[in-house]
Design an enzyme around this catalytic site. Sequence first.
Site, PDB file in Angstrom:
ATOM      1  N   HIS A 157      76.606 -21.118  49.294  1.00  0.00           N
ATOM      2  CA  HIS A 157      76.265 -20.042  48.364  1.00  0.00           C
ATOM      3  C   HIS A 157      75.149 -19.192  48.959  1.00  0.00           C
ATOM      4  CE1 HIS A 157      73.326 -23.087  47.281  1.00  0.00           C
ATOM      5  NE2 HIS A 157      72.800 -22.392  46.293  1.00  0.00           N
ATOM      6  N   HIS A 211      65.120 -25.100  37.426  1.00  0.00           N
ATOM      7  CA  HIS A 211      66.460 -25.529  37.023  1.00  0.00           C
ATOM      8  C   HIS A 211      67.130 -26.434  38.051  1.00  0.00           C
ATOM      9  CE1 HIS A 211      67.419 -21.983  39.537  1.00  0.00           C
ATOM     10  NE2 HIS A 211      68.568 -22.608  39.786  1.00  0.00           N
TER      11      HIS A 211
END
Length: 314
Positions: A179, A115
Amino acid sequence: MTTALVALSHSPLIGKNDPAPGVLARVDTAVEGARAFVRDFDPELVVLYAPDHYNGFFYKEMPPFCLATEARAVGDFGSQAGPLSVDATAAKILAQGVLDRGIDLTVSARMIVDHGFVQPLEVLFGGVDRVPVVPIFVNGVATPLGPVSRIRALGTAVGEAAAALDKRVLFLASGGLSHDPPVPILDGAPPRVADALIEGHLPTPEQRARGEERVIQAGRDYAAGSTTMIPLNPTWDNRVLDTFESGSLADVDRWTVEWMSTEGGGSSHEVRTWIAAYASLAATGPYTMKSRFYEPVPEWIAGFSVTTAVPRHQ
């Protein structure tokens, strides 16, 4: 050759664990602005820098970066599966040009991507097969990680080599910013997990579904504040964006692996894709950042950003 740049965050949780409608509307507006930017530029080739999440690259052989002459997407988290429209001729020219400039580039004739590569192609172009692309994997997860200066050198070499193509080239970066998602770590992993990370045993559909559900639940826990993952860091994120906007790319050479991990979390190293793309754009001269959007989105476990840029002389 004419060039342009889009850099944007990705998250497998988009559409699965979305933030409040106001946040989502601001993100959508920024993304639509990037789409319009790309439509106006009308690229003939996209050089796509993106990471992997142990779907295509494993510890058995883990290069710091790798260029593909052919690539296929696995279709994780509901992203599109199938072959990317790789421009093999352009890929080979870029690969030789990078090697000629003294960068030890790995080349893959059958790259597997996930992805991280697919989302920007879906978001900006509507699919993985809509535009000629040269995919370049940049490791942002697997340790040990090399110095950031080498990623900048890679991007510079790619940008210089792209001048030989005489095309409208869009440099596209996927990943970041701060993140700390639940990505497996080899050190201390149970034998079964370690073997999968080393040998590249792809999960069964059932195993993949369970793993993806764990990530989705981690996003829910993160947004609720019940997690041990490192918090998003808007201060660090905007410092990173300031560096790109100012064009002071040599400053990244002082960024250490430890500093990035502490400030931005374990997956903050996906910012390396942005460093490579901005270095490619800067290879032919100064640039101007045309747009800059940033929003911390805990639901996606991401400091989410979208930027666009063009050379000043265009």
